[in-house]
Design a protein around this motif. Structure first.
Motif, short mmCIF file in Angstrom:
data_model
loop_
_atom_site.label_atom_id
_atom_site.label_comp_id
_atom_site.label_asym_id
_atom_site.label_seq_id
_atom_site.Cartn_x
_atom_site.Cartn_y
_atom_site.Cartn_z
N LEU A 165 0.79 -1.26 0.27
CA LEU A 165 -0.33 -0.24 -0.52
C LEU A 165 1.23 1.17 -0.29
CD1 LEU A 165 -2.81 1.30 0.26
CD2 LEU A 165 -2.37 1.02 3.09
N VAL A 166 0.83 2.15 -0.52
CA VAL A 166 1.59 3.20 -1.13
C VAL A 166 0.38 4.78 -1.17
CG1 VAL A 166 1.32 2.73 -3.77
CG2 VAL A 166 3.03 4.20 -2.31
N GLN A 167 0.46 5.83 -1.40
CA GLN A 167 0.07 7.29 -0.94
C GLN A 167 0.41 6.99 -2.62
OE1 GLN A 167 0.95 9.32 1.75
NE2 GLN A 167 -1.24 8.77 3.49
N ALA A 168 -0.69 8.23 -3.64
CA ALA A 168 -0.35 8.96 -4.14
C ALA A 168 1.27 9.57 -4.29
CB ALA A 168 -1.72 9.05 -4.79
N GLY A 169 1.36 9.16 -5.65
CA GLY A 169 3.17 9.97 -6.13
C GLY A 169 3.43 9.51 -5.62
N GLY A 170 3.91 8.34 -4.40
CA GLY A 170 5.00 7.44 -3.57
C GLY A 170 5.55 6.27 -5.04
N SER A 171 6.39 5.63 -4.17
CA SER A 171 6.75 4.71 -5.31
C SER A 171 7.58 2.79 -4.69
CB SER A 171 8.65 4.50 -5.51
OG SER A 171 8.78 6.38 -5.77
N LEU A 172 7.31 1.61 -5.14
CA LEU A 172 7.18 0.99 -4.38
C LEU A 172 8.35 0.15 -6.23
CD1 LEU A 172 3.56 -0.28 -4.41
CD2 LEU A 172 5.72 0.03 -2.70
N ARG A 173 8.84 -0.76 -6.06
CA ARG A 173 9.72 -1.90 -6.60
C ARG A 173 9.60 -3.23 -6.77
NH1 ARG A 173 16.11 -3.05 -5.69
NH2 ARG A 173 16.67 -3.30 -8.51
N LEU A 174 8.58 -3.63 -7.47
CA LEU A 174 8.67 -4.94 -7.59
C LEU A 174 10.01 -5.68 -7.62
CD1 LEU A 174 4.87 -5.21 -9.06
CD2 LEU A 174 5.81 -4.57 -6.74
N SER A 175 9.62 -7.15 -7.59
CA SER A 175 10.92 -7.89 -7.63
C SER A 175 10.26 -9.05 -8.25
CB SER A 175 11.79 -8.04 -6.82
OG SER A 175 12.51 -6.93 -6.70
N CYS A 176 10.66 -9.95 -9.27
CA CYS A 176 10.30 -11.41 -9.99
C CYS A 176 11.85 -11.89 -10.09
CB CYS A 176 9.61 -11.07 -11.23
SG CYS A 176 8.88 -12.33 -11.57
N ALA A 177 11.48 -13.10 -9.32
CA ALA A 177 12.65 -14.05 -9.03
C ALA A 177 12.56 -15.65 -10.46
CB ALA A 177 13.45 -14.30 -7.68
N ALA A 178 13.09 -16.38 -11.08
CA ALA A 178 12.41 -17.12 -11.93
C ALA A 178 13.22 -18.34 -10.86
CB ALA A 178 12.97 -17.74 -12.73
N SER A 179 13.07 -19.71 -10.53
CA SER A 179 13.68 -20.44 -10.25
C SER A 179 13.58 -21.85 -11.02
CB SER A 179 12.88 -21.17 -8.78
OG SER A 179 11.84 -21.04 -8.66
N GLY A 180 13.73 -22.36 -10.83
CA GLY A 180 13.83 -24.05 -11.15
C GLY A 180 14.48 -24.18 -12.40
N ARG A 181 14.72 -25.67 -12.25
CA ARG A 181 15.98 -26.09 -13.65
C ARG A 181 16.06 -25.54 -14.08
NH1 ARG A 181 16.41 -32.62 -12.99
NH2 ARG A 181 14.54 -32.54 -13.73
N ALA A 182 17.28 -25.20 -15.17
CA ALA A 182 17.70 -25.17 -16.23
C ALA A 182 16.83 -23.98 -16.86
CB ALA A 182 17.91 -25.65 -17.18
N PHE A 183 16.22 -22.97 -16.49
CA PHE A 183 15.02 -22.25 -16.80
C PHE A 183 16.01 -21.37 -17.34
CE2 PHE A 183 11.11 -19.23 -16.64
CZ PHE A 183 12.03 -18.25 -17.02
N SER A 184 15.53 -20.83 -18.67
CA SER A 184 15.92 -19.53 -19.53
C SER A 184 14.78 -19.38 -20.53
CB SER A 184 17.16 -20.45 -20.37
OG SER A 184 16.62 -21.40 -21.06
N SER A 185 14.68 -18.18 -20.91
CA SER A 185 14.27 -17.27 -20.86
C SER A 185 14.70 -16.02 -22.15
CB SER A 185 13.26 -16.30 -20.32
OG SER A 185 13.69 -15.84 -19.43
#
Length: 118
Positions: A11-31
């Motif tokens: 939750l953030v107020q208007a005008g604020g900032s957030l940073r989302l992260s996405c981590a991939a896992s799994g054997r031999a993952f490539s994209s």
């Protein structure tokens, strides 16, 4: 099997900032590419941003100039820096991966909630 795990919502107020992260896992993952989509209640899923590992990026019109996608040093990690957030940015944000060029966004995370208060 590859998995994508998002974090960083909140939750953030208007005008604020957030940073989302996405981590991939799994054997031999490539994209070929990773990206972000969002879905607000009662609305269709919307494209937010994507990065092809050859370094090209793309943004949805509603977030251009405010959001920035980047890749982590670890490789299969992607971030979404969201600045100047607006109430209309409120949605569940999903990370996705496209495994091959020309393919579909075939691998999805569970989503992380972003709520922007006015």
């Amino acid at each position: 099997q590859a998995q994508l795990v998002e974090s960083g919502g909140g939750l953030v107020q208007a005008g604020g900032s957030l940073r989302l992260s996405c981590a991939a896992s799994g054997r031999a993952f490539s994209s070929y590419a990773m990206g972000w989509f969002r879905q607000a209640p009662g609305k269709e899923r919307e494209f937010v941003a994507a990065m092809v590992w050859s370094a090209s990026v793309a943004y949805g019109d509603s977030v251009k100039g405010r959001f920035s996608i980047s890749r982590g040093r670890a490789g299969n990690t992607v971030y979404l820096q969201m600045n100047d957030l607006k109430p209309e940015d409120t949605a569940v944000y999903f990370c996705a991966a496209k495994i091959v060029k020309g393919g579909n966004w075939s691998t999805w995370g569970q989503g992380t909630q972003v709520t922007v208060s006015s």
